[in-house]
Design a protein around this motif. Structure first.
Motif, PDB file in Angstrom:
ATOM      1  N   SER A 212       0.844  -1.213   0.000  1.00 56.41           N
ATOM      2  CA  SER A 212       0.000   0.000   0.000  1.00 56.41           C
ATOM      3  C   SER A 212       0.875   1.257   0.000  1.00 56.41           C
ATOM      4  N   VAL A 222      -5.042   4.511  -3.270  1.00 58.55           N
ATOM      5  CA  VAL A 222      -5.077   3.161  -2.689  1.00 58.55           C
ATOM      6  C   VAL A 222      -6.241   2.977  -1.717  1.00 58.55           C
ATOM      7  N   VAL A 224      -7.700   0.104   0.997  1.00 57.36           N
ATOM      8  CA  VAL A 224      -7.282  -1.091   1.738  1.00 57.36           C
ATOM      9  C   VAL A 224      -8.517  -1.832   2.238  1.00 57.36           C
ATOM     10  N   PHE A 240      -5.366   5.764   4.141  1.00 61.47           N
ATOM     11  CA  PHE A 240      -5.924   4.986   3.037  1.00 61.47           C
ATOM     12  C   PHE A 240      -7.444   4.958   3.124  1.00 61.47           C
TER      13      PHE A 240
END
Ligand code: ADE
Length: 403
Positions: A212, A222, A224, A240
């Motif tokens: 990441s 990104v 997650v 994130f």
């Protein structure tokens, strides 16, 4: 014309940057500390692995090597290893039968110790009787998970050093190692731009954290996905986007799995994906992306670039790198050399520790000795010219510590 092969050159190049392993094994090599021992190794066979295998052989052992994944083997390195170590059985693209037979041949050599990556060797050894086997070292998180399950069921009959759990291993190898090598595999296999790409990383363990971070570093947006509440919170506070996988895949153009578990990306996720989504796996086994489903339910498949398979599924194209096997080794050369230098230093010292403590260690998972971790870190720092401060006597006393 020189007789040096491409495999030799790769090994020589890796060795040049593996000064930690060189240093921590120096005395063992001088004194032939492993003389008379047979060591089985089941590892990803690439140049850094060749350096470890050679070093163990140089310390006096006989080394028998097979692959820990059928698609990570570099054939030029295998050729170069013939003559440097006692035996090597591996070939890129070997099928499941040949893969297992090669590990059988390592065990047929009656090794005293094994160095394993993923626990295929140690599970096979237990199924056929341990004979001379007195212990081993395990390289990876997945292997530790399997060994822990065996231990819980009372099935683990020999001491296994949890090399993966060494701080100088997982904090660097799993995080920065995979962070770089998975990106290396993605970029080499696709030649595509990461910047601006909507990427999803499933799993925020050390591997997922590294991937990441590096994806973000290259400009990706990104998201997650995580099941563990603490890790999900960590991902959130790292900045994130955090979402359940089924939602995250809807607008992604790149999905990377890094969970170590099965069935992470399945039918419902494929159904939700955009046309042209790229899928890669960074976990040890090819079980995270449901490849059996894609294989059986796609209308058509074709290799669109070396190592990239395009599946025609429900009117869209899904692109899978390296058959869903670990992208950093299948589509690249594995972790950067300096990182494997530390991991393989831990393997070497773990092996030495086992050989010096025969009969003194209980069967089961053995934590990596802290003093060896410190030895590796100090050696790495010195060899890389990195200087640090030290606590003064009064600072030590204030903390209630002594030198
Ligand atoms: N090179 C050799 N073994 C490796 C591993 N487990 N991960 C990444 N690169 C490697």
């Amino acid at each position: 014309m020189s007789d040096i092969t491409e495999g030799d050159r790769k090994i020589e190049w890796a060795r040049r940057f593996m000064s930690t392993l060189e240093s921590v094994s120096e005395r063992s090599v001088e004194s032939a500390a492993l003389k008379g021992l047979k060591v089985g190794m089941v590892l990803h066979i690439e140049a850094k692995t060749a350096v470890l295998a050679s070093r163990v052989q140089e310390a006096g052992a006989q080394v028998y090597l097979a692959a820990s994944n059928p698609l990570s083997t570099k054939d030029d390195v295998v050729s170069a290893l013939r003559g440097k170590i006692t035996a090597v059985w591996a070939r890129w693209g070997e099928d499941a039968k040949e893969y297992t037979e090669s590990i059988e041949r390592v065990l047929d050599a009656d090794p005293d110790f094994v160095i394993d990556d993923g626990a295929d060797c140690i599970t096979l050894a237990h199924s056929r009787g341990l004979k001379s086997l007195k212990g081993g070292c395990e390289e990876t998180t997945t292997g530790i998970t399997r060994l822990r399950q065996m231990e819980r069921k009372g099935e683990l009959k020999i001491p296994m050093i949890a090399v993966n759990d060494a701080l100088t291993k997982h904090l660097f190898d799993n995080r920065y190692g995979t962070g770089q090598s998975a990106l290396d595999g993605l970029m080499r296999s696709t030649n595509l731009l990461i910047a601006g790409r909507k990427a999803v990383v499933v799993g925020f363990g050390w591997v997922g954290k590294g991937i990441s971070q590096r994806l973000r570093g290259l400009g990706a947006q990104v998201t997650v996905c995580e099941v563990d509440p603490i890790k999900a919170m960590e991902a959130f506070m790292e900045g994130f986007r955090v979402l359940p996988a089924l939602e995250a895949v809807k607008d992604a153009s790149l999905i990377v799995t890094a969970t170590g578990d099965i069935g992470v990306i399945t039918k419902e996720h494929f159904d939700a994906m955009l046309d042209g989504t790229i899928l890669a796996n960074a976990g040890h086994f090819n079980v995270e992306v449901d490849m059996d489903f894609l294989e059986s339910k796609s209308d058509h498949k074709r290799e669109v670039r070396t190592g990239v398979t395009e599946y025609s599924y429900q009117g869209k194209k899904l692109l899978v790198i390296g058959e869903g096997r670990l992208v950093n080794l299948v589509a690249a050369d594995g972790h950067p050399i300096e990182v494997m230098d530390m991991s393989f230093s831990a393997q070497f010292l773990g092996l030495l520790y086992l050989s010096r403590n025969v009969g003194r260690l209980r069967p089961g998972l053995i934590p990596f000795p802290q003093e060896l971790d410190i030895q590796i870190a100090k050696t790495f720092l010195v060899n890389h010219g990195i200087r640090t401060d030290f606590l003064s006597e009064s600072q030590l006393a204030y903390l209630g510590l002594s030198r």
